[in-house]
Design an enzyme around this catalytic site. Sequence first.
Site, PDB file in Angstrom:
ATOM      1  N   LYS A   1       0.824  -1.210   0.000  1.00  0.00           N
ATOM      2  CA  LYS A   1       0.000   0.000   0.000  1.00  0.00           C
ATOM      3  C   LYS A   1       0.862   1.265   0.000  1.00  0.00           C
ATOM      4  O   LYS A   1       0.646   2.172  -0.805  1.00  0.00           O
ATOM      5  CB  LYS A   1      -0.955   0.005   1.211  1.00  0.00           C
ATOM      6  CG  LYS A   1      -1.932  -1.163   1.179  1.00  0.00           C
ATOM      7  CD  LYS A   1      -2.879  -1.143   2.367  1.00  0.00           C
ATOM      8  CE  LYS A   1      -2.184  -1.315   3.700  1.00  0.00           C
ATOM      9  NZ  LYS A   1      -1.492  -2.622   3.832  1.00  0.00           N
ATOM     10  N   THR A   2       1.835   1.305   0.903  1.00  0.00           N
ATOM     11  CA  THR A   2       2.718   2.474   0.951  1.00  0.00           C
ATOM     12  C   THR A   2       3.485   2.603  -0.358  1.00  0.00           C
ATOM     13  O   THR A   2       3.618   3.697  -0.923  1.00  0.00           O
ATOM     14  CB  THR A   2       3.705   2.351   2.136  1.00  0.00           C
ATOM     15  OG1 THR A   2       2.938   2.273   3.340  1.00  0.00           O
ATOM     16  CG2 THR A   2       4.632   3.539   2.208  1.00  0.00           C
TER      17      THR A   2
ATOM     18  N   ASP B   1      -1.866   7.016   5.961  1.00  0.00           N
ATOM     19  CA  ASP B   1      -1.787   5.603   6.325  1.00  0.00           C
ATOM     20  C   ASP B   1      -2.724   5.344   7.498  1.00  0.00           C
ATOM     21  O   ASP B   1      -2.995   6.252   8.277  1.00  0.00           O
ATOM     22  CB  ASP B   1      -0.336   5.284   6.735  1.00  0.00           C
ATOM     23  CG  ASP B   1       0.050   3.857   6.407  1.00  0.00           C
ATOM     24  OD1 ASP B   1      -0.826   3.080   5.987  1.00  0.00           O
ATOM     25  OD2 ASP B   1       1.239   3.524   6.574  1.00  0.00           O
TER      26      ASP B   1
ATOM     27  N   THR C   1      -5.703  -1.333   6.645  1.00  0.00           N
ATOM     28  CA  THR C   1      -5.690  -2.791   6.696  1.00  0.00           C
ATOM     29  C   THR C   1      -7.096  -3.292   7.027  1.00  0.00           C
ATOM     30  O   THR C   1      -7.369  -4.471   6.956  1.00  0.00           O
ATOM     31  CB  THR C   1      -4.725  -3.290   7.796  1.00  0.00           C
ATOM     32  OG1 THR C   1      -4.992  -2.562   8.991  1.00  0.00           O
ATOM     33  CG2 THR C   1      -3.285  -3.070   7.390  1.00  0.00           C
TER      34      THR C   1
ATOM     35  N   ARG D   1       6.573  -8.191   1.718  1.00  0.00           N
ATOM     36  CA  ARG D   1       7.459  -7.733   2.789  1.00  0.00           C
ATOM     37  C   ARG D   1       8.120  -8.928   3.485  1.00  0.00           C
ATOM     38  O   ARG D   1       9.304  -8.901   3.807  1.00  0.00           O
ATOM     39  CB  ARG D   1       6.706  -6.891   3.818  1.00  0.00           C
ATOM     40  CG  ARG D   1       7.603  -6.533   5.014  1.00  0.00           C
ATOM     41  CD  ARG D   1       6.889  -5.710   6.052  1.00  0.00           C
ATOM     42  NE  ARG D   1       6.569  -4.386   5.540  1.00  0.00           N
ATOM     43  CZ  ARG D   1       5.461  -3.725   5.847  1.00  0.00           C
ATOM     44  NH1 ARG D   1       4.571  -4.279   6.636  1.00  0.00           N
ATOM     45  NH2 ARG D   1       5.247  -2.528   5.348  1.00  0.00           N
TER      46      ARG D   1
END
Length: 356
Positions: free
Chosen positions: A76-77, A121, A170, A229
């Site tokens: 997302k980031t 965020d 999330t 990640r």
Amino acid sequence: MNWDDTTDTSDGERLVGASADGEDQAVEAALRPKDLGEFIGQEKVREQLDLVLRAARARGATADHVLLSGAPGLGKTTLSMIIAAEMEAPIRITSGPAIQHAGDLAAILSSLQEGEVLFLDEIHRMSRPAEEMLYMAMEDFRVDVIIGKGPGATAIPLELPPFTLVGATTRAGLLPPPLRDRFGFTAHMEFYEPAELERVVHRSASLLDVEIEPDGAAEIAGRSRGTPRIANRLLRRVRDYAQVKADGLITKDIAAAALAVYEVDARGLDRLDRGVLEALLKLFGGGPVGLSTLAVAVGEERETVEEVAEPFLVREGLLARTPRGRVATPAAWAHLGLTPPRSQAAGNGQGNLFGA
Ligand SMILES: Nc1ncnc2c1ncn2[C@@H]1O[C@H](COP(=O)(O)OP(=O)(O)OP(=O)(O)O)[C@@H](O)[C@H]1O
Ligand SMILES: [Mg+2]
């Protein structure tokens, strides 16, 4: 770029936990794809976002607000930065928890440049008053700044330059509908396929100057819980092992041996996940057992079991959350190499002392 505002929900030591901390964040930044072309997987999202951004660029307009939802570590980031890069716009990064007062948000909004991307965020964790200010800012590019207190307070309307809000969450389900509806484009990010994660591993390996065989990449990808990640993090730990115990080349065997050292099993379960499953199977005969009891049995906080271990176990079909408590599935018994008791195999966990 300002990282101070981002809240880290890091769970420290866990190798497969999906959040990032200290060193990880630095490496993550280096491994981030810089444009849509470099972004692996998420075909749907990429195609749709590409259209949204191209069209805005062609019109010479600011892109519509974008909401990105999905589990931690799915990109997302990364995507928010790509949106800014593709629009050739600057980006401002902040997060819901950092905005406690509407005034905090007003200060940020009023300092935005035209076309700037504001990345918010954990947008579901913003305070209510800030959220209401955001509604107006998103829709009318205007905020009311309140001067003074009590009956004498006055609202001064302030025009904002057009900007693109990129919200990330999330927990899309926690967003109030009025907020969700103000995004022109909503993208839900899915977990990645093993083949996509293999590409992530190969790409990162080449950026880190690490030599890896295709089988080695597949081994890492298969244990990465569908999450880039985690794939990157496992790759770095396997690299350490390959460097110390071998000649640096990551083969399938090296990857498997390294991940055994770090207690990440063939399905990507780590020590906590296995501990939860083992307790459920060995102490409670597969359940049903209440969450609190299960947490005590593994010596963890309730929240840790519920939020860190369970989502993956549920997704993998190893554990089910039922109204009567947590229940192991047949796959869980098989995964730990145990034989279910007869009552479990017959699909009824009744008569269990430890029921929820
Ligand atoms: N599609 C992708 N292709 C290649 N690498 C990716 C991709 N998506 C994510 N990554 C890698 O995974 C790491 C984590 O991604 P990112 O920080 O964007 O996740 P996130 O969804 O913002 O997570 P969180 O919810 O914890 O903030 C990045 O450093 C990046 O290198
Ligand atoms: Mg993020």
